[in-house]
Design an enzyme around this catalytic site. Sequence first.
Site, short mmCIF file in Angstrom:
data_model
loop_
_atom_site.label_atom_id
_atom_site.label_comp_id
_atom_site.label_asym_id
_atom_site.label_seq_id
_atom_site.Cartn_x
_atom_site.Cartn_y
_atom_site.Cartn_z
CG HIS A 192 -1.98 1.03 1.19
ND1 HIS A 192 -2.81 1.21 0.10
CD2 HIS A 192 -2.34 1.97 2.10
CE1 HIS A 192 -3.64 2.22 0.35
NE2 HIS A 192 -3.37 2.69 1.55
CD GLU A 235 1.85 -1.85 3.15
OE1 GLU A 235 1.52 -2.65 2.25
OE2 GLU A 235 1.90 -0.61 2.97
CE LYS A 264 -1.21 4.04 -2.50
NZ LYS A 264 -1.10 2.57 -2.53
CG HIS A 318 -3.02 7.10 -1.95
ND1 HIS A 318 -3.87 6.19 -2.55
CD2 HIS A 318 -3.11 6.88 -0.61
CE1 HIS A 318 -4.46 5.47 -1.61
NE2 HIS A 318 -4.00 5.86 -0.42
CG PHE A 368 -9.22 7.07 5.92
CD1 PHE A 368 -7.85 6.88 5.94
CD2 PHE A 368 -9.70 8.35 5.76
CE1 PHE A 368 -6.98 7.94 5.82
CE2 PHE A 368 -8.84 9.43 5.63
CZ PHE A 368 -7.47 9.23 5.67
#
Length: 390
Positions: A284, A295, A314, A319, A377
């Site tokens: 991520h 992470e 990213k 993102h 989230f």
Amino acid sequence: MLGISSTTVVHSAGHSAMALWDSVARGHTGLQRNNLAWCELPCWIGQVPDVDEVRLPAHLQPWDCRNHRLAWMALQDTAFRRALSSAVAKHGAHRIGLVLGTSTSGIRDTELAYAQRREAGRWPADFDYRRTHAVDGLCRFSAEVLGLQGPMVVISTACSSSAKVFLTAQRWIDAGLIDAAVVGGVDSLCLSTLHGFDALQLLSQDICRPFDAARNGISIGEAAGFVLLERSPAAVCFAGGGESSDAWHMSTPHPEGEGAQAAMRMALAAAALAPQDIGYVNAHGTATPANDRSEAAALSAVFGPAGVPVSSTKGVTGHTLGAAGIVEAIVTVQALERQALPPTANWQTQDPALPLDLVTQPGAAKLRHAMSNNFGFGGSNCSLVFSLSE
């Protein structure tokens, strides 16, 4: 397992899946300093080239918004449309599902409508919330473009939205509801997310640097991507996925990544694999201090001290929020197809607090299975496993 029959994607580094791989394989960023006339924030963004110049056909004009223009651009890919036409001929348009993800849908056009209402005292005559902003507008627009008549849904779970689409599609196919599915996701730049992440102190004024010792926040991007899933032979298959909801905090991940660990372990179990079978993880990796630390802890807990090669892409695309899952799933599929490890773009300095086997330079690899992580989230976590076919 479900075969990956075709993919299509538009993003800040180009207008195709080939352009995406060319950029991530070299660690060449598509990010640029914010030059949006309608947003004054000092930050970096991943803006899709030429999206403002797109004009939808006359019969699709009522659907016109930035989000649907991105979807339209991606859905013009000739190879993808050819593969979908074959699937329709084989199964029928009513037996192909549409499962898409987004976080903010067409909210940019609603922002413009509110601005005009403040100025003129009334809503713009052509403002159509139901088509341009309502979350289900994305699947209804895409079905109109593609001529699909099967069941459809839009998933909105923040940054895991277009990762979860694979699992929903798999469940529909396993239940006999459909025979194939178009899965995907679209998210577009807007004031709501730019100012929202800035208010949370998560938006970096520098280009994002995932897993870097000096990382200090995200760079927001926009993208649209679609994948055709079928029970048919393909070079790469979707092997299984895992979902969890840890609800640790509204905007902060669990310090040890407990929900992320659960999602990864469930994905491994669904694919009938052990941790050591995974040859690469597309993380991520948002470049916020808390996310990358969490992470890294989760990856260490699942894959052990030996670790697994990990990178975040990213730094190339930014993102892309509700589109991150599909964009990064496509990158993971490409890594398997090309037997290569994409580097973590913009990375400069090792963070000794992160227990990672971080990929910082392009490299060849012998890969059989790879994983893609997306965590949203509220602890809405999703991990996907892709595998080369036997």
